[in-house]
Design an enzyme around this catalytic site. Structure first.
Site, mmCIF file in Angstrom:
data_model
loop_
_atom_site.group_PDB
_atom_site.id
_atom_site.type_symbol
_atom_site.label_atom_id
_atom_site.label_comp_id
_atom_site.label_asym_id
_atom_site.label_seq_id
_atom_site.Cartn_x
_atom_site.Cartn_y
_atom_site.Cartn_z
ATOM 1 N N LYS A 168 0.736 -0.933 -0.203
ATOM 2 C CA LYS A 168 0.235 0.056 -0.044
ATOM 3 C C LYS A 168 1.264 1.060 0.249
ATOM 4 C CE LYS A 168 0.073 -0.118 4.945
ATOM 5 N NZ LYS A 168 -1.051 -0.592 5.953
ATOM 6 N N ARG A 187 -11.084 -0.343 14.537
ATOM 7 C CA ARG A 187 -10.429 0.749 13.555
ATOM 8 C C ARG A 187 -11.890 0.112 12.993
ATOM 9 N NH1 ARG A 187 -4.539 1.218 11.011
ATOM 10 N NH2 ARG A 187 -5.041 -0.783 10.287
ATOM 11 N N TYR A 228 15.229 30.198 7.436
ATOM 12 C CA TYR A 228 13.942 31.537 7.958
ATOM 13 C C TYR A 228 13.543 30.946 9.668
ATOM 14 C CZ TYR A 228 11.678 30.642 3.410
ATOM 15 O OH TYR A 228 10.846 30.798 2.575
ATOM 16 N N MET A 278 10.197 24.719 2.063
ATOM 17 C CA MET A 278 9.378 23.495 1.426
ATOM 18 C C MET A 278 10.602 23.009 0.137
ATOM 19 S SD MET A 278 7.013 24.136 -1.626
ATOM 20 C CE MET A 278 5.933 24.737 -0.448
#
Ligand SMILES: *Cc1c(COP(=O)(O)O)cnc(C)c1O
Length: 411
Positions: free
Chosen positions: A39, A138, A272, A340
């Site tokens: 998956k 779940r 940053y 990013m």
């Protein structure tokens, strides 16, 4: 591999490691078949090549969560191997799944009828696994809903719309094998199997073990084990053992080439927010990978945390750019904020690295990568997460490059 790499960053996936990990898991669970779980794009490793490599290692089943993934697996591997999907919403393409010979896990009463509708379209019985909630809380049929589901399943089976071939469940604390919930869930699982068989269904496979249960709990193996993370060579129980302790080796190496190397004075803020400030005149290196590529922003360093580790310098290997190897091999931590597209490391005042040199964020340590590279588990610790997330979240912008031969001959 090319000696003049032109990539800014890439994930090198060793298909032979995936094959060998499946072999190791087969040896760990000798009485069970192995369903390699592929998956989420094979936990970020790439669905088709990983699925084929897992088959080369002796997996006879492939597991997908979403139905679209399951259909993609079938397209990748062709007819033969059993495929199971277990997560979908109403309106899923059940006819396509039946046509493509994909087994469907049913976790709620509504799904039985939708699966049967799909089977009628194709004119062939759907193969169904009853997914039961033995305590995870779940997805899964609760013990209260089981009798009604069994009644309906029996009617649909008599009609020829479906065949119940399996019962499956999933542990909440497989990674803590001594937790009492493991025994409790096992007890409910075995009760459920007895009930299903008493309703006249003859089961091909009973399965509950993920990677952690496969490597720590032989009594959970039953007919089929469903390892995911272990197929990719990461430890499902890092507190109990490293991959090698379970005969596994990591399949993925994440590397990048320094985009910029430059000298800055002491007291220079980095990235940053200036959460890292140089203590001395030093050399900064810019790595062209950021949260846009799946590098967790939580792996920021400086005053924000330990920072994700990166191996810099050291011996030249066959993927290194010219110039690599002049510096001393050392593991450095990300300086300041993860951006990013990029992260920055402080290479130190005597750095001899140059733009274009290869650095390794994490990898195997068996020759594919320079020895001493951090691993995905180190990154997980630095980011406050698990190794699963580190590899799975790697973004589409990072090309996957395959080495090894496993599964390629059948491609
Ligand atoms: C993801 C998943 C697995 C594999 O889990 P790992 O911990 O990666 O081994 C097995 N079964 C189900 C139902 C899953 O969702």
């Amino acid at each position: 591999m090319s000696t003049t790499p032109d990539y800014p960053a890439r994930a090198v996936v060793d298909l032979d490691a995936i094959r060998d990990n499946v072999r190791a898991l087969r040896a760990t669970a000798p009485t069970a078949q192995v369903m390699a779980v592929v998956k989420a794009d094979a936990y970020g490793h790439g669905l088709a090549p990983s699925a084929r490599a897992a088959l080369a290692g002796g997996a006879t089943w492939l597991g997908a969560a979403q139905s679209g993934e399951a259909l993609a697996v079938r397209a990748a591997v062709g007819p033969g191997p059993r495929i199971l999907t277990w997560l979908y919403a109403p309106g899923a393409p059940f006819a396509d799944l039946v046509r493509e010979d994909v087994d469907v896990a049913v976790a709620a009463p509504w799904a039985l009828d939708e699966v049967a509708d799909g089977a009628r379209v194709v004119g062939r019985a759907a193969r169904v696994h009853l997914k039961v909630d033995t305590g995870l809380g779940r997805n899964g049929i609760t013990p209260q809903d089981l009798p009604a589901v069994l009644d309906r399943a029996a009617a649909l089976q008599a009609e020829g719309a479906l065949t119940v071939v399996g019962v499956m469940s999933h542990f909440a604390l497989a990674d803590e094998p001594d937790d009492p919930s493991v025994k409790m869930q096992t007890h409910v699982f075995e009760d459920t199997i007895r009930t299903v068989e008493a309703a006249g269904m003859s089961l091909e496979v009973r399965h509950i073990a993920n990677s952690a249960a496969t490597v720590t709990n032989p009594s959970s193996h039953y007919d089929l084990v469903r390892p995911g993370i272990a197929v990719y060579g990461l430890s499902p129980v890092p507190q109990l053992g490293a991959p090698g302790d379970f005969g596994l080796r990591p399949a993925m190496t994440l590397e990048a080439r320094l985009a910029t190397v430059k000298r800055v004075p002491a007291g220079h803020g980095v990235s940053y927010g200036h959460f890292y400030v140089t203590e001395q005149d030093t050399v900064l290196g810019v790595i062209p990978l950021g949260y846009g590529d799946g590098i967790p922003r939580h792996a920021s360093g400086g005053s924000l945390g330990p920072g994700g580790p990166v191996l810099v310098g050291g011996a030249v290997d066959d993927v290194a750019a010219p110039g690599t190897g002049l510096g001393t091999a050392r593991v450095l931590r990300i300086a300041g904020r993860v951006c990013m597209d990029q992260v920055i490391i402080d290479l130190g005042p005597y750095a001899s690295e140059q733009a274009g040199d290869v650095v390794t964020l994490f990898g195997a340590s068996d020759g594919l990568t320079r020895a001493g590279a951090p691993n995905a588990e180190d990154w997980a610790r630095a980011a406050g997460t698990i190794s699963y997330e580190i590899v799975t979240r790697l973004g589409a912008r990072v090309p996957r490059v395959y080495v090894g031969t496993a599964g390629r001959e059948t491609a």
